[in-house]
Design a protein around this motif. Structure first.
Motif, short mmCIF file in Angstrom:
data_model
loop_
_atom_site.label_atom_id
_atom_site.label_comp_id
_atom_site.label_asym_id
_atom_site.label_seq_id
_atom_site.Cartn_x
_atom_site.Cartn_y
_atom_site.Cartn_z
N TYR A 214 0.83 -1.33 0.03
CA TYR A 214 -0.09 -0.01 -0.06
C TYR A 214 0.77 1.22 -0.10
O TYR A 214 1.79 1.23 0.73
CB TYR A 214 -0.89 -0.03 1.30
CG TYR A 214 -1.78 1.10 1.59
CD1 TYR A 214 -2.52 1.93 0.49
CD2 TYR A 214 -1.84 1.72 2.82
CE1 TYR A 214 -3.08 3.21 0.90
CE2 TYR A 214 -2.57 2.78 3.17
CZ TYR A 214 -3.06 3.51 2.47
OH TYR A 214 -4.13 4.67 2.63
N TRP A 215 0.47 2.24 -1.10
CA TRP A 215 1.42 3.35 -1.07
C TRP A 215 1.60 4.13 0.06
O TRP A 215 3.13 4.49 0.45
CB TRP A 215 0.88 4.09 -2.27
CG TRP A 215 -0.25 4.91 -1.69
CD1 TRP A 215 -1.61 4.51 -2.37
CD2 TRP A 215 -0.42 6.17 -1.04
NE1 TRP A 215 -2.64 5.52 -1.65
CE2 TRP A 215 -1.61 6.44 -1.02
CE3 TRP A 215 0.60 6.89 -0.48
CZ2 TRP A 215 -2.20 7.76 -0.32
CZ3 TRP A 215 0.05 8.07 0.10
CH2 TRP A 215 -1.29 8.40 0.12
N ASN A 220 5.43 5.71 4.82
CA ASN A 220 5.75 5.74 6.30
C ASN A 220 6.93 4.85 6.61
O ASN A 220 8.02 5.07 7.40
CB ASN A 220 4.55 5.27 7.28
CG ASN A 220 3.49 6.45 7.21
OD1 ASN A 220 3.85 7.57 6.96
ND2 ASN A 220 2.42 6.02 7.11
N LEU A 221 7.12 3.68 5.99
CA LEU A 221 8.06 2.82 6.32
C LEU A 221 9.57 3.22 5.96
O LEU A 221 10.64 3.21 6.63
CB LEU A 221 8.03 1.51 5.52
CG LEU A 221 8.92 0.53 5.83
CD1 LEU A 221 9.25 0.07 7.19
CD2 LEU A 221 8.75 -1.16 4.94
N ALA A 222 9.55 3.99 4.58
CA ALA A 222 10.81 4.75 3.95
C ALA A 222 11.17 5.81 5.05
O ALA A 222 12.55 5.82 5.36
CB ALA A 222 10.45 5.39 2.73
N CYS A 225 12.84 4.06 8.03
CA CYS A 225 14.27 3.55 7.80
C CYS A 225 15.27 4.61 7.33
O CYS A 225 16.45 4.16 7.08
CB CYS A 225 14.10 2.41 6.56
SG CYS A 225 13.11 1.11 6.67
N GLY A 226 15.02 5.92 7.55
CA GLY A 226 15.87 7.00 7.44
C GLY A 226 15.75 7.82 6.10
O GLY A 226 16.21 8.98 5.96
N PHE A 227 14.88 7.25 5.17
CA PHE A 227 14.50 8.23 4.00
C PHE A 227 13.61 9.14 4.37
O PHE A 227 12.40 9.06 4.12
CB PHE A 227 14.24 7.46 2.82
CG PHE A 227 15.42 6.43 2.64
CD1 PHE A 227 16.26 6.99 1.63
CD2 PHE A 227 14.94 5.13 2.39
CE1 PHE A 227 17.47 5.97 1.25
CE2 PHE A 227 16.06 4.30 2.31
CZ PHE A 227 17.20 4.83 1.73
N LEU A 228 13.78 10.51 4.82
CA LEU A 228 12.65 11.34 5.37
C LEU A 228 11.85 11.92 4.45
O LEU A 228 10.89 12.37 4.83
CB LEU A 228 13.55 12.55 6.19
CG LEU A 228 14.55 12.05 7.34
CD1 LEU A 228 15.29 13.02 7.94
CD2 LEU A 228 13.65 11.00 8.53
#
Length: 342
Positions: A214-215, A220-222, A225-228
């Motif tokens: 789901y987009w 949110n997961l990105a 993991c550090g990709f703000l």
């Protein structure tokens, strides 16, 4: 299949009890069931848009067997990559590796990683063919899982859809990147969370449907993991560009009164440089930007191609043309400060 058209990932990462079984099923699907792209049962793993001319020219130099075993849903290479190092996670038979090889040139390098020996056998079988075609050797293929890759300072292009543990893939990608490095990927996403029944279908895993995220979960997961500040560059073939800028990016687009002026010096982008789906920057024009976009250009390899106006001295609030506007009705209707009824 409606709702599964492009790319995504998962904020509540899919960690099924059958994690190893899922990986084994996907591995078997790509090594045993699929012989060429004609064997695909759906159009999920198919490239829709026609490539630009310079990619078409690169494709003409690639061995026909490598082309026939391409199962990707779109090439996700950015502009201006001459001399860079590229890591292609989930490289398959190596089509995109051999395209990138031509674009980075003799001074660059491309490493492809895949978990399927049969796919890598094809990629390696034609290394000499491509070295003779290109006039240089800058390609290497490795057998391995994209959740665990030896440390390299690279720009990446992974296939995340097929991994049952999306968080591990994104975290590993962030760990591998040096400051200013970029993560680009093109994949299948869903407009809602995939039902459990589909998640347990091994064929649909291989067809890039069961593993689609789901987009909003991906977004949110990105961030987790550090990709703000993930960016969407295209919505026909999705390429999300996440830049590792040592924690400098903010969670929202903030306005500091900044702007950039594009010099028109990036090859193939002399008139307009497209950073993402809502940043088409014309040469010579003052282009207002939020603080995150300013950093994405200033703190990366694109710096030499822009003039930068402004600083971070004064904050003007949320950037209305790029970020999320303040949610309270009084502010949206033009009211003054002081509204505290929620």
């Amino acid at each position: 299949m409606q709702g599964y058209t492009h790319k995504s990932m998962d904020a509540a990462p899919l960690k099924m009890q059958g994690y190893n079984e899922t990986k084994d099923a996907v591995k078997e699907y790509y090594s045993k069931h699929l012989k060429t792209s004609d064997d695909l049962l759906t159009n999920a793993c198919c490239t829709g848009a026609a490539p630009p001319d310079h990619i078409k020219a690169a494709l003409k130099k690639i061995h026909p067997e490598v082309i026939s075993k391409y199962y990707g849903c779109g090439l996700c290479l950015p502009e201006h990559i001459e001399g860079l190092s590229i890591l292609d996670l989930g490289c398959g038979a190596g089509r995109d590796v051999y395209i990138a090889s031509q674009l980075v040139g003799a001074q660059g390098r491309v490493v492809g990683v895949d978990m399927t020996p049969e796919q890598l056998d094809v990629a390696n079988a034609h290394k000499l063919y491509h070295e003779e075609k290109f006039g240089f050797a800058n390609v290497e293929f490795k057998l391995g899982f994209i959740e665990r890759v030896p440390r390299r300072d690279l720009h990446e292009g992974p296939v995340i859809n097929l991994s049952p543990d999306k968080e591990a893939v994104l975290s590993e990608a962030y760990r591998l990147l040096k400051p200013g490095g970029e993560l680009y990927f093109s994949d299948v996403y869903s407009d809602r969370r995939v039902p459990k029944a589909l998640q347990e279908d091994s064929v649909l895993w291989g067809e890039c449907i069961s593993g689609a995220l789901y987009w909003n979960d991906f977004h949110n997961l990105a961030k987790k993991c550090g990709f703000l500040d993930p960016r969407l560059t295209k919505d026909s073939v999705i390429t999300v560009d996440n830049k590792k800028l040592e924690g400098k990016l903010e969670s929202h687009c903030e306005d500091y009164g900044q702007a950039v002026i594009y010099k028109g010096t990036i090859p193939l982008c002399q008139d307009v440089f497209v950073l993402d789906s809502h940043h088409s920057i014309e040469k010579g024009k003052v282009f207002p930007v939020c603080g995150n976009t300013w950093r994405m250009l200033h703190d990366t390899r694109f710096k030499q191609h822009f003039d930068f106006l402004g600083s971070f001295d004064t904050h003007f609030g949320i950037y209305g043309g790029c970020g999320t506007l303040i949610p309270y009705a009084c502010a949206q209707s033009g009211g003054t400060a002081g509204c505290s009824s929620c």
